[in-house]
Scaffold this active site. Sequence first.
Site, mmCIF file in Angstrom:
data_model
loop_
_atom_site.group_PDB
_atom_site.id
_atom_site.type_symbol
_atom_site.label_atom_id
_atom_site.label_comp_id
_atom_site.label_asym_id
_atom_site.label_seq_id
_atom_site.Cartn_x
_atom_site.Cartn_y
_atom_site.Cartn_z
ATOM 1 N N ASN A 1 0.805 -1.235 0.000
ATOM 2 C CA ASN A 1 0.000 0.000 0.000
ATOM 3 C C ASN A 1 0.837 1.285 0.000
ATOM 4 O O ASN A 1 0.393 2.296 -0.521
ATOM 5 C CB ASN A 1 -1.048 -0.011 1.130
ATOM 6 N N ARG B 1 11.264 3.433 5.513
ATOM 7 C CA ARG B 1 11.048 3.513 6.962
ATOM 8 C C ARG B 1 11.826 2.412 7.687
ATOM 9 O O ARG B 1 12.115 2.526 8.870
ATOM 10 C CB ARG B 1 9.543 3.404 7.240
ATOM 11 N N LYS C 1 12.111 -8.029 1.325
ATOM 12 C CA LYS C 1 11.152 -8.650 0.404
ATOM 13 C C LYS C 1 9.944 -7.720 0.248
ATOM 14 O O LYS C 1 9.162 -7.550 1.183
ATOM 15 C CB LYS C 1 10.672 -9.993 0.960
ATOM 16 N N GLY D 1 2.598 -5.325 7.646
ATOM 17 C CA GLY D 1 1.576 -6.051 6.896
ATOM 18 C C GLY D 1 0.419 -6.397 7.801
ATOM 19 O O GLY D 1 0.188 -5.739 8.827
ATOM 20 N N GLU E 1 4.626 -3.908 12.407
ATOM 21 C CA GLU E 1 3.664 -2.834 12.104
ATOM 22 C C GLU E 1 2.489 -3.514 11.423
ATOM 23 O O GLU E 1 2.568 -3.861 10.251
ATOM 24 C CB GLU E 1 4.308 -1.799 11.169
ATOM 25 N N ARG F 1 -7.076 9.099 2.116
ATOM 26 C CA ARG F 1 -5.654 8.971 1.772
ATOM 27 C C ARG F 1 -5.439 7.554 1.245
ATOM 28 O O ARG F 1 -5.921 6.591 1.842
ATOM 29 C CB ARG F 1 -4.831 9.221 3.033
ATOM 30 N N CYS G 1 -3.267 1.518 6.801
ATOM 31 C CA CYS G 1 -3.475 0.963 8.143
ATOM 32 C C CYS G 1 -4.025 2.035 9.076
ATOM 33 O O CYS G 1 -4.659 1.739 10.076
ATOM 34 C CB CYS G 1 -2.158 0.429 8.682
ATOM 35 N N SER H 1 0.922 10.374 10.264
ATOM 36 C CA SER H 1 2.222 9.858 9.796
ATOM 37 C C SER H 1 3.232 10.992 9.689
ATOM 38 O O SER H 1 2.960 12.005 9.036
ATOM 39 C CB SER H 1 2.061 9.202 8.425
ATOM 40 N N GLU I 1 8.485 2.806 14.490
ATOM 41 C CA GLU I 1 9.323 3.211 13.360
ATOM 42 C C GLU I 1 9.293 4.732 13.291
ATOM 43 O O GLU I 1 8.247 5.339 13.540
ATOM 44 C CB GLU I 1 8.797 2.601 12.061
HETATM 45 P P1 NAP Z 1 0.069 -9.039 4.046
HETATM 46 O O1 NAP Z 1 -0.746 -9.949 3.237
HETATM 47 O O2 NAP Z 1 0.292 -9.358 5.469
HETATM 48 O O3 NAP Z 1 1.459 -8.899 3.279
HETATM 49 C C1 NAP Z 1 2.488 -8.058 3.730
HETATM 50 C C2 NAP Z 1 3.814 -8.611 3.271
HETATM 51 O O4 NAP Z 1 4.024 -9.886 3.874
HETATM 52 C C3 NAP Z 1 3.897 -8.833 1.765
HETATM 53 O O5 NAP Z 1 5.206 -8.567 1.345
HETATM 54 C C4 NAP Z 1 3.598 -10.316 1.654
HETATM 55 O O6 NAP Z 1 4.088 -10.931 0.492
HETATM 56 C C5 NAP Z 1 4.311 -10.836 2.870
HETATM 57 N N1 NAP Z 1 3.871 -12.167 3.291
HETATM 58 C C6 NAP Z 1 2.642 -12.716 3.162
HETATM 59 N N2 NAP Z 1 2.648 -13.961 3.690
HETATM 60 C C7 NAP Z 1 3.905 -14.187 4.156
HETATM 61 C C8 NAP Z 1 4.548 -15.292 4.794
HETATM 62 N N3 NAP Z 1 3.890 -16.412 5.091
HETATM 63 N N4 NAP Z 1 5.851 -15.172 5.119
HETATM 64 C C9 NAP Z 1 6.534 -14.055 4.850
HETATM 65 N N5 NAP Z 1 5.986 -12.971 4.229
HETATM 66 C C10 NAP Z 1 4.679 -13.042 3.907
HETATM 67 O O7 NAP Z 1 -0.513 -7.552 4.038
HETATM 68 P P2 NAP Z 1 -0.911 -6.684 2.775
HETATM 69 O O8 NAP Z 1 -2.264 -7.084 2.361
HETATM 70 O O9 NAP Z 1 0.169 -6.671 1.770
HETATM 71 O O10 NAP Z 1 -0.901 -5.234 3.412
HETATM 72 C C11 NAP Z 1 -1.983 -4.681 4.038
HETATM 73 C C12 NAP Z 1 -1.860 -4.850 5.542
HETATM 74 O O11 NAP Z 1 -0.706 -4.156 6.003
HETATM 75 C C13 NAP Z 1 -3.022 -4.224 6.277
HETATM 76 O O12 NAP Z 1 -3.422 -5.047 7.333
HETATM 77 C C14 NAP Z 1 -2.439 -2.920 6.800
HETATM 78 O O13 NAP Z 1 -3.114 -2.400 7.910
HETATM 79 C C15 NAP Z 1 -1.046 -3.318 7.093
HETATM 80 N N6 NAP Z 1 -0.157 -2.151 7.154
HETATM 81 C C16 NAP Z 1 0.301 -1.763 8.365
HETATM 82 C C17 NAP Z 1 1.109 -0.643 8.458
HETATM 83 C C18 NAP Z 1 1.627 -0.197 9.796
HETATM 84 O O14 NAP Z 1 2.574 0.585 9.804
HETATM 85 N N7 NAP Z 1 1.079 -0.642 10.915
HETATM 86 C C19 NAP Z 1 1.450 0.078 7.315
HETATM 87 C C20 NAP Z 1 0.952 -0.350 6.087
HETATM 88 C C21 NAP Z 1 0.153 -1.482 6.026
HETATM 89 P P3 NAP Z 1 3.128 -11.168 -0.773
HETATM 90 O O15 NAP Z 1 2.962 -9.854 -1.400
HETATM 91 O O16 NAP Z 1 3.858 -12.118 -1.624
HETATM 92 O O17 NAP Z 1 1.847 -11.744 -0.249
#
Ligand code: NAP
Length: 495
Positions: free
Chosen positions: A168, A176, A191, A245, A267, A295, A301, A458, A475
């Site tokens: 995202n 960061r 990654k 994530g 995070e 935004r 998140c 942020s 962070e």
């Molecule tokens: P996600 O499905 O958890 O994926 C995040 C990252 O983890 C991607 O690079 C993904 O790779 C990788 N990943 C997935 N499964 C994995 C595994 N088993 N082992 C190692 N890596 C793995 O999340 P997303 O849908 O991309 O992102 C949205 C989420 O991120 C939301 O929940 C959002 O709130 C959160 N987020 C949090 C923050 C914060 O600062 N708190 C900031 C931004 C986003 P792939 O792309 O290959 O699946």
Amino acid sequence: MTNDVSHTGPERAAEVLERTPTGLFIDGEFCDAADGSTFEVLNPATARVLATVADAGVADGRRALDAAVAAQEGFAATPALERHDMLMRAHQLLRERRESLAWLMSLEMGKPLAEAQGEIAYAGEFFRHFAGEALRIDGGYQPAPQGTGRLLVARQPVGPCLLITPWNFPMAMGTRKLGPALAAGCTSVLKPAQQTPLSMLALAQILSEAGVPPGVVNIVPTTDAGGVMEPLIRSGDARKLSFTGSTHVGKRLLEQCADKVLRTSMELGGNAPFIVFEDADLDEAVAGCMQAKMRNMGEACTAANRIYVHSSLIEQFGDRMAARMGELVVGDGTAEGTQVGPLIDEAALDKVEALVGDATDRGAQVLVGGQRTGGTGYFYPPTVLTGVSTDARAAHEEIFGPVAALTPFETEDEVVAAANDTRYGLVSYVFTNDLRRALRVAERLESGMVGLNQGVVSNPYAPFGGVKESGLGREGGSVGIDEFLESKYIGIALG
Ligand code: NAP
């Protein structure tokens, strides 16, 4: 990449893509995957293929970590001034290439160009901030209170790090992590998300030009995140995992890290309450809500997920939100005038549609939007729902889309209890003109961050992070570098 291009439309897209590397970045070189695998990156505005990128396998991940491990000792010994200068050069290159990097991000992720430019500036600020922090890594020397010796405390890099980022904010979530890692003297394997690998590959090129030595930063796009990362985590050769994530994936990674007791920064997801009290300035609250909700098309998140409005204001607030949301221009992020781009993929669209359907089934009314747009690309119209039940899925799950879900409330105690009734705790927003109430409520809310009369929190210079199932660690801010440093105590006998 050289200087920015100045064409428009498809020509510009082609030029930006042509200059973007598509290989894995290992030990200072862009390369193919060992088995030659590749995968396609799609443009979410058109669902068409943008680029074909090398697809790292287990052996490539291992090679990347080996490079990071080999580079660690030398990089840790680099003078802090040199690490500062590398980060400042990278900061400057991000500034110079802001236009073309924004194009690249908009193409692979969908956000409007203006927002993408904002993200490049935000991303670059992490490098500037942590360049300064590199110079401020300190330690301690004190007499032992017992009077028999001295206590020396040195702060050392934790060692090679594994960094995992989401789609995202394709650039800022990388800088960061890389900013403090580089400042502290840590090497890393990063990654990126498979939907958006191009921004990180463009950054690899910038870091290389900025003088970051081979092996210090390695980037491994892959379609097999678990298969590639789990053996690296379990090997114990990296000493830290920093992940941004979903909470679901974060929990699995914490389990894997337990095996070799890796340090972790997490995070994770959010479910932000946005509270508008009866004494709020309505114009400011609507403007803040538009920012907190829209935004990044709501794919943040930090997005306002549950919007609680005092019952005396909710009708006016809903009408104003509906008018503002209805005026927004939805389209391809690279097209002039676009204010709202597509969602990331079909699954994201299906989820938003399901959450809106669930809310209306439970009695919510649609003030604007609410119907999926047809055609190519993953577009969902800006939507305002009012009267959303606290039982609705949208009150408990991240909406991650351009849907404002409004719920009325009567009392401060009631709304604080509702706001805290979630497993998440990343950020909350409070709009009120009563200073006592503002501080009282900010202290009672269970979240790592609070926006008081503002819809964006942020800031690279502030500690970003959550409590409860929104994560561990911070962070940014002056504490951001601590996540990448260990304190080593050396006891000294005197006399
Ligand atoms: P996600 O499905 O958890 O994926 C995040 C990252 O983890 C991607 O690079 C993904 O790779 C990788 N990943 C997935 N499964 C994995 C595994 N088993 N082992 C190692 N890596 C793995 O999340 P997303 O849908 O991309 O992102 C949205 C989420 O991120 C939301 O929940 C959002 O709130 C959160 N987020 C949090 C923050 C914060 O600062 N708190 C900031 C931004 C986003 P792939 O792309 O290959 O699946």
